[in-house]
Design a protein around this motif. Structure first.
Motif, PDB file in Angstrom:
ATOM      1  N   LEU A 266       0.831  -1.206   0.000  1.00 32.51           N
ATOM      2  CA  LEU A 266       0.000   0.000   0.000  1.00 32.51           C
ATOM      3  C   LEU A 266       0.867   1.258   0.000  1.00 32.51           C
ATOM      4  CD1 LEU A 266      -2.825   1.240   0.151  1.00 32.51           C
ATOM      5  CD2 LEU A 266      -2.664   1.093   2.649  1.00 32.51           C
ATOM      6  N   ALA A 267       1.964   1.242   0.759  1.00 25.81           N
ATOM      7  CA  ALA A 267       2.870   2.396   0.791  1.00 25.81           C
ATOM      8  C   ALA A 267       3.481   2.642  -0.590  1.00 25.81           C
ATOM      9  CB  ALA A 267       3.966   2.179   1.828  1.00 25.81           C
ATOM     10  N   HIS A 268       3.875   1.550  -1.257  1.00 25.13           N
ATOM     11  CA  HIS A 268       4.413   1.674  -2.616  1.00 25.13           C
ATOM     12  C   HIS A 268       3.349   2.198  -3.584  1.00 25.13           C
ATOM     13  CE1 HIS A 268       8.427  -0.125  -2.305  1.00 25.13           C
ATOM     14  NE2 HIS A 268       7.920  -1.065  -1.515  1.00 25.13           N
ATOM     15  N   LEU A 269       2.120   1.715  -3.446  1.00 17.01           N
ATOM     16  CA  LEU A 269       1.048   2.129  -4.349  1.00 17.01           C
ATOM     17  C   LEU A 269       0.720   3.611  -4.171  1.00 17.01           C
ATOM     18  CD1 LEU A 269      -1.160   1.514  -6.423  1.00 17.01           C
ATOM     19  CD2 LEU A 269      -2.618   0.759  -4.517  1.00 17.01           C
ATOM     20  N   ILE A 270       0.587   4.054  -2.931  1.00 13.84           N
ATOM     21  CA  ILE A 270       0.305   5.471  -2.673  1.00 13.84           C
ATOM     22  C   ILE A 270       1.435   6.338  -3.215  1.00 13.84           C
ATOM     23  CG2 ILE A 270       0.024   7.201  -0.856  1.00 13.84           C
ATOM     24  CD1 ILE A 270      -1.385   5.023   0.802  1.00 13.84           C
ATOM     25  N   SER A 271       2.661   5.885  -3.020  1.00  7.60           N
ATOM     26  CA  SER A 271       3.814   6.636  -3.528  1.00  7.60           C
ATOM     27  C   SER A 271       3.804   6.683  -5.048  1.00  7.60           C
ATOM     28  CB  SER A 271       5.109   6.000  -3.030  1.00  7.60           C
ATOM     29  OG  SER A 271       5.185   6.025  -1.619  1.00  7.60           O
ATOM     30  N   GLY A 272       3.401   5.564  -5.680  1.00  8.89           N
ATOM     31  CA  GLY A 272       3.336   5.542  -7.140  1.00  8.89           C
ATOM     32  C   GLY A 272       2.278   6.475  -7.685  1.00  8.89           C
ATOM     33  N   ILE A 273       1.150   6.575  -6.987  1.00 12.85           N
ATOM     34  CA  ILE A 273       0.095   7.507  -7.405  1.00 12.85           C
ATOM     35  C   ILE A 273       0.582   8.945  -7.248  1.00 12.85           C
ATOM     36  CG2 ILE A 273      -2.226   8.331  -6.858  1.00 12.85           C
ATOM     37  CD1 ILE A 273      -2.912   5.414  -6.103  1.00 12.85           C
ATOM     38  N   TYR A 274       1.298   9.204  -6.149  1.00 12.43           N
ATOM     39  CA  TYR A 274       1.853  10.554  -5.980  1.00 12.43           C
ATOM     40  C   TYR A 274       2.897  10.845  -7.063  1.00 12.43           C
ATOM     41  CZ  TYR A 274       4.444  14.554  -4.382  1.00 12.43           C
ATOM     42  OH  TYR A 274       5.056  15.772  -4.349  1.00 12.43           O
ATOM     43  N   TYR A 275       3.686   9.848  -7.428  1.00 15.16           N
ATOM     44  CA  TYR A 275       4.689  10.001  -8.491  1.00 15.16           C
ATOM     45  C   TYR A 275       4.024  10.473  -9.786  1.00 15.16           C
ATOM     46  CZ  TYR A 275       8.344   8.390 -11.797  1.00 15.16           C
ATOM     47  OH  TYR A 275       9.280   8.284 -12.799  1.00 15.16           O
ATOM     48  N   LEU A 276       2.885   9.879 -10.130  1.00 11.33           N
ATOM     49  CA  LEU A 276       2.155  10.322 -11.316  1.00 11.33           C
ATOM     50  C   LEU A 276       1.622  11.742 -11.137  1.00 11.33           C
ATOM     51  CD1 LEU A 276       0.204   7.143 -12.482  1.00 11.33           C
ATOM     52  CD2 LEU A 276       1.897   8.443 -13.789  1.00 11.33           C
ATOM     53  N   TYR A 277       1.122  12.052  -9.956  1.00 11.71           N
ATOM     54  CA  TYR A 277       0.659  13.413  -9.666  1.00 11.71           C
ATOM     55  C   TYR A 277       1.817  14.405  -9.824  1.00 11.71           C
ATOM     56  CZ  TYR A 277      -1.002  17.394  -6.874  1.00 11.71           C
ATOM     57  OH  TYR A 277      -1.348  18.641  -6.440  1.00 11.71           O
TER      58      TYR A 277
END
Length: 439
Positions: free
Chosen positions: A419-430
């Motif tokens: 989940l931490a990786h996924l949230i970070s990946g979504i922020y990366y796209l943002y």
């Protein structure tokens, strides 16, 4: 009326929901890649190459641009659809990211049912050989969602340590580099086909007639050539990894795998020859005036973008490392997992030890094999997490309560990391698309 999953099949409703999720996931990654193409620092130079490609002289084109596959696709999209170069670049990269997502979902879906029900990922390798997912295997919606998580995850973002989501850490999903975007689905196919053939031969005891099938060998050779023409970063980690695997098997299986190793060597020879030409052109040719060859510079390039290489590495590999450790403890770490990690180690050696001389040193071009290796261990990590979760939820054996609580707790930790990786990946796209950062 379709059988339920408990009867050995999957309901029509579940399949329909899965198809809808697959289409939605494919569109999501397409749109993300398309939008990033307009802000990425790497796209400008590659778009210029696509505009200037001279198709009339393929030999000279390869000398000047030894990895032209993405550029040729962009040029073809420009010609066929009348798109501008910028729009064609976004469409091509978006389509390739969607293809990678669908391939990942397909192979995750084909996990063996026995692997989920037994809690062992080792039999899951049958999925790479073509065994259909049966009772207890992933549903179509499950495969679609797990593949989307894989496609969006990135290094854990810790603002106090890594000021940017990507630089210093890397990512299993580098959105900004078009040549990595095109080589990734090709590499995934090669990885799974090769390991499917290797494991099939190993299970058959490497007997006569159980080596590499001719049509699979031809397909591997063609895909390796295509991967070279896309970006040589895949073969940079594949060649040493397959050599190490076959060498280990010589001792483990007392030389029985030698014919298989020779067959795989023959498959590699055409791409090895092509890579030699690409190497000379890229590092010692007249067409690349910025290059000053290859130098050995331990940790020099990796240290340019992070204050602590070990922490940065942990931030991008936290989930696959922990799930690999759990698989080892559970006795579920198979040869497919081992091969993925060997490829990553080969990429690490190249990233941390080698560099381009001259003004291109800071570009970090020897890190691209490592980035692909990160994606492969992430793929294996998602596979093992999905199988473990399914097997634990379906388990009805006599395991003690303490052991089951420990397994649930370890699986929970894996989920928190994911989940931490996924949230970070979504922020990366943002960070890329909304904030407009180039990398």
């Amino acid at each position: 009326m379709s059988r339920t999953k408990e009867q050995g099949g999957e309901s029509a409703v579940s399949i329909l929901i899965g198809i809808i999720l697959l289409l939605a996931g494919a569109f999501a990654v397409f749109y993300a890649a398309y939008k990033v193409s307009y802000v990425s620092v790497d796209y400008g130079i590659h778009i210029d190459i696509a505009k200037e490609l001279d198709w009339s002289d393929p030999v000279q084109m390869l000398r000047e641009h030894p990895e032209p596959a993405w550029h040729l696709l962009v040029r073809a999209a420009m010609k066929a659809g009348g798109f501008s170069a910028e729009r064609a670049a976004g469409i091509v990269s978006g389509g390739l990211c969607s293809l990678t997502y669908l391939l990942a979902a397909h192979f995750l879906y084909r996990l063996a049912g026995e692997a989920a029900s037994s809690g062992s990922a080792s039999s899951g390798t049958r999925a790479w050989s073509g065994t259909r997912s049966g009772r207890g295997g992933l549903s179509v919606p499950g495969a679609a969602l797990y593949a989307l998580v894989l496609s969006l995850s990135s290094a854990i973002y810790v603002p106090r340590f890594n000021k940017t989501p990507y630089l210093g850490q890397g990512s299993p999903n580098p959105w900004h580099n078009p040549t990595t975007i095109i080589v990734r689905p090709i590499g995934l196919l090669i990885f799974l086909i090769v390991m499917g053939e290797c494991v099939r031969a190993q299970r058959a005891g490497f007997g006569k007639g159980n080596g590499l099938r001719v049509w699979k060998g031809f397909l591997i050779a063609v895909l390796l050539l295509l991967s070279n023409l896309s970006k040589p970063s895949f073969v940079q980690i594949f060649y040493p990894a397959i050599f190490v695997l076959m060498f280990l098997w010589l001792f483990i299986y007392r030389g029985k795998n030698f014919p298989l190793g020779m067959q795989l060597l023959v498959c590699c020879l055409p791409s090895v020859a092509l890579m030699g030409m690409q190497f000379l052109s890229a590092f010692y040719g007249n067409t690349n005036s910025d290059s000053a060859g290859i130098v050995i510079a331990p940790f020099k390039v990796a240290g340019l973008y992070t204050d602590n290489i070990a922490i940065s590495t942990l931030l991008v590999l936290a989930f696959p490392l922990f799930i690999a450790f759990c698989s080892l403890v559970r006795g579920a770490f198979d040869w497919t997992s081992a091969f993925a990690w060997i490829m990553l180690l080969a990429g690490m050696a190249e990233k941390f030890l080698l560099a381009e001389g001259g003004s291109r040193m800071a570009h970090g071009n020897f890190s691209w094999g490592y980035i692909l290796g990160v994606y492969f261990v992430w793929f294996i990590g998602i596979r093992d997490f999905a199988v473990w979760q399914k097997s634990l939820s379906a388990r009805r054996d006599g395991d003690g309560a303490a052991l089951r609580v420990l397994s649930v707790f370890a699986l929970f930790i894996c989920g928190v990391l994911l989940l931490a990786h996924l949230i970070s990946g979504i922020y990366y796209l943002y960070y890329l698309v909304v904030l407009g950062n180039g990398i």
